[in-house]
Design a protein around this motif. Sequence first.
Motif, PDB file in Angstrom:
ATOM      1  N   ASP A   1       0.608  -1.121   0.202  1.00  0.00           N
ATOM      2  CA  ASP A   1       0.162   0.346   0.237  1.00  0.00           C
ATOM      3  C   ASP A   1       1.052   1.087  -0.331  1.00  0.00           C
ATOM      4  N   PRO A   2       0.823   1.961  -1.131  1.00  0.00           N
ATOM      5  CA  PRO A   2       1.929   3.114  -0.984  1.00  0.00           C
ATOM      6  C   PRO A   2       1.543   3.953  -0.155  1.00  0.00           C
ATOM      7  N   THR A   3       0.000   4.274   0.210  1.00  0.00           N
ATOM      8  CA  THR A   3      -1.033   5.438   1.581  1.00  0.00           C
ATOM      9  C   THR A   3      -0.142   5.087   2.800  1.00  0.00           C
ATOM     10  N   THR A   4       0.808   4.107   3.440  1.00  0.00           N
ATOM     11  CA  THR A   4       1.032   3.102   4.903  1.00  0.00           C
ATOM     12  C   THR A   4       2.559   4.038   4.601  1.00  0.00           C
ATOM     13  N   PRO A   5       2.028   5.381   5.682  1.00  0.00           N
ATOM     14  CA  PRO A   5       3.100   6.454   5.642  1.00  0.00           C
ATOM     15  C   PRO A   5       4.386   5.578   7.065  1.00  0.00           C
ATOM     16  N   ARG A   6       5.462   6.348   6.969  1.00  0.00           N
ATOM     17  CA  ARG A   6       6.543   6.094   7.453  1.00  0.00           C
ATOM     18  C   ARG A   6       6.757   6.737   8.395  1.00  0.00           C
ATOM     19  N   ALA A   7       6.948   6.275   9.493  1.00  0.00           N
ATOM     20  CA  ALA A   7       7.608   6.970  11.084  1.00  0.00           C
ATOM     21  C   ALA A   7       9.237   7.950  10.936  1.00  0.00           C
ATOM     22  N   LEU A   8       8.975   9.019  11.173  1.00  0.00           N
ATOM     23  CA  LEU A   8      10.249   9.683  11.116  1.00  0.00           C
ATOM     24  C   LEU A   8      10.811   9.655  12.295  1.00  0.00           C
ATOM     25  N   THR A   9       9.413  10.056  13.012  1.00  0.00           N
ATOM     26  CA  THR A   9      10.236  10.331  15.040  1.00  0.00           C
ATOM     27  C   THR A   9       9.655   9.844  15.462  1.00  0.00           C
TER      28      THR A   9
ATOM     29  N   GLU B   1      -0.552   3.746  33.562  1.00  0.00           N
ATOM     30  CA  GLU B   1      -1.910   2.083  33.508  1.00  0.00           C
ATOM     31  C   GLU B   1      -1.317   2.279  31.816  1.00  0.00           C
ATOM     32  N   SER B   2       0.011   3.353  30.661  1.00  0.00           N
ATOM     33  CA  SER B   2      -0.069   3.665  29.797  1.00  0.00           C
ATOM     34  C   SER B   2       1.167   3.326  29.485  1.00  0.00           C
ATOM     35  N   ILE B   3       1.479   3.948  28.026  1.00  0.00           N
ATOM     36  CA  ILE B   3       2.313   4.644  27.794  1.00  0.00           C
ATOM     37  C   ILE B   3       1.763   5.453  25.867  1.00  0.00           C
ATOM     38  N   ARG B   4       1.854   6.501  25.802  1.00  0.00           N
ATOM     39  CA  ARG B   4       1.217   7.444  24.524  1.00  0.00           C
ATOM     40  C   ARG B   4       2.526   7.500  23.805  1.00  0.00           C
ATOM     41  N   MET B   5       2.516   7.157  22.352  1.00  0.00           N
ATOM     42  CA  MET B   5       3.505   6.880  21.330  1.00  0.00           C
ATOM     43  C   MET B   5       2.907   8.008  20.718  1.00  0.00           C
ATOM     44  N   THR B   6       3.504   8.876  20.447  1.00  0.00           N
ATOM     45  CA  THR B   6       3.311   9.780  19.207  1.00  0.00           C
ATOM     46  C   THR B   6       4.108  10.510  17.783  1.00  0.00           C
ATOM     47  N   PHE B   7       3.920   9.489  17.015  1.00  0.00           N
ATOM     48  CA  PHE B   7       4.936   9.636  16.035  1.00  0.00           C
ATOM     49  C   PHE B   7       4.626  10.783  15.042  1.00  0.00           C
ATOM     50  N   GLU B   8       5.977  10.804  14.363  1.00  0.00           N
ATOM     51  CA  GLU B   8       5.869  11.911  13.325  1.00  0.00           C
ATOM     52  C   GLU B   8       5.988  11.347  12.393  1.00  0.00           C
ATOM     53  N   LEU B   9       5.163  11.659  10.658  1.00  0.00           N
ATOM     54  CA  LEU B   9       5.439  10.358   9.733  1.00  0.00           C
ATOM     55  C   LEU B   9       5.619  11.273   8.586  1.00  0.00           C
ATOM     56  N   ASP B  10       5.653  11.126   7.490  1.00  0.00           N
ATOM     57  CA  ASP B  10       6.523  10.961   6.776  1.00  0.00           C
ATOM     58  C   ASP B  10       5.232  11.354   5.525  1.00  0.00           C
ATOM     59  N   ARG B  11       3.817  11.028   5.475  1.00  0.00           N
ATOM     60  CA  ARG B  11       2.452  11.777   4.418  1.00  0.00           C
ATOM     61  C   ARG B  11       1.659  11.904   5.009  1.00  0.00           C
ATOM     62  N   LYS B  12       1.144  12.042   6.103  1.00  0.00           N
ATOM     63  CA  LYS B  12       0.241  11.717   6.803  1.00  0.00           C
ATOM     64  C   LYS B  12       0.354  12.502   8.303  1.00  0.00           C
ATOM     65  N   PRO B  13      -1.251  13.302   8.519  1.00  0.00           N
ATOM     66  CA  PRO B  13      -0.835  13.952  10.063  1.00  0.00           C
ATOM     67  C   PRO B  13      -0.392  13.152  10.865  1.00  0.00           C
TER      68      PRO B  13
ATOM     69  N   LEU C   1       0.840  10.900  14.091  1.00  0.00           N
ATOM     70  CA  LEU C   1      -0.398   9.240  14.787  1.00  0.00           C
ATOM     71  C   LEU C   1       0.221   9.618  16.405  1.00  0.00           C
ATOM     72  N   VAL C   2      -1.280   9.501  17.046  1.00  0.00           N
ATOM     73  CA  VAL C   2      -1.126   9.080  18.881  1.00  0.00           C
ATOM     74  C   VAL C   2      -1.448   7.800  19.214  1.00  0.00           C
ATOM     75  N   LEU C   3      -0.546   7.298  19.939  1.00  0.00           N
ATOM     76  CA  LEU C   3      -1.367   6.045  20.109  1.00  0.00           C
ATOM     77  C   LEU C   3      -1.454   5.728  21.853  1.00  0.00           C
ATOM     78  N   LEU C   4      -1.946   5.415  22.564  1.00  0.00           N
ATOM     79  CA  LEU C   4      -2.150   5.239  23.855  1.00  0.00           C
ATOM     80  C   LEU C   4      -2.209   3.584  24.363  1.00  0.00           C
ATOM     81  N   LEU C   5      -0.935   2.696  24.388  1.00  0.00           N
ATOM     82  CA  LEU C   5      -1.266   1.243  24.286  1.00  0.00           C
ATOM     83  C   LEU C   5      -1.105   1.268  25.934  1.00  0.00           C
ATOM     84  N   ASN C   6      -1.694   0.513  26.389  1.00  0.00           N
ATOM     85  CA  ASN C   6      -2.365  -0.339  27.480  1.00  0.00           C
ATOM     86  C   ASN C   6      -1.059  -1.259  27.833  1.00  0.00           C
ATOM     87  N   PRO C   7      -0.777  -2.047  28.780  1.00  0.00           N
ATOM     88  CA  PRO C   7       0.260  -2.410  29.509  1.00  0.00           C
ATOM     89  C   PRO C   7       0.179  -3.757  29.017  1.00  0.00           C
ATOM     90  N   SER C   8      -0.773  -4.597  28.436  1.00  0.00           N
ATOM     91  CA  SER C   8      -0.807  -5.669  27.908  1.00  0.00           C
ATOM     92  C   SER C   8      -0.336  -5.292  26.235  1.00  0.00           C
TER      93      SER C   8
END
Length: 122
Positions: free
Chosen positions: A64-72, A80-92, A94-101
Amino acid sequence: MAMSCDPVGNLLLAKFSYDAGKDSCLILPASMVFWLLEHIPVNQNPNLRQPPAPPAITQQDWDDPTTPRALTVQCKEFPESIRMTFELDRKPGLVLLLNPSNVELMRQIMAHYHNDLMNLDA
């Protein structure tokens, strides 16, 4: 969450499933995977619940050519979680909030692919 390594060994394709039933893919460079492995804490909770079943990764996800690549990535740990904020090359971003599992699942999958990946920044 599911991950798959490319044949060359410099990328992981991560596929995340959300509570709303939607999936999204993200390409992680090996250097980012190595950084995350150094900084994601190992689970210390013996009562950690198993995460939901992972989504399937197909060749179509890789192609899929629209799949973004993480830059940072920036991570913030909460009790009870980790927030991961990704800067992407071709989309706004992405912020993920992951639970411990899910954090532990991600760490284990990345550790599994550790020997298959080349750290080009080393």
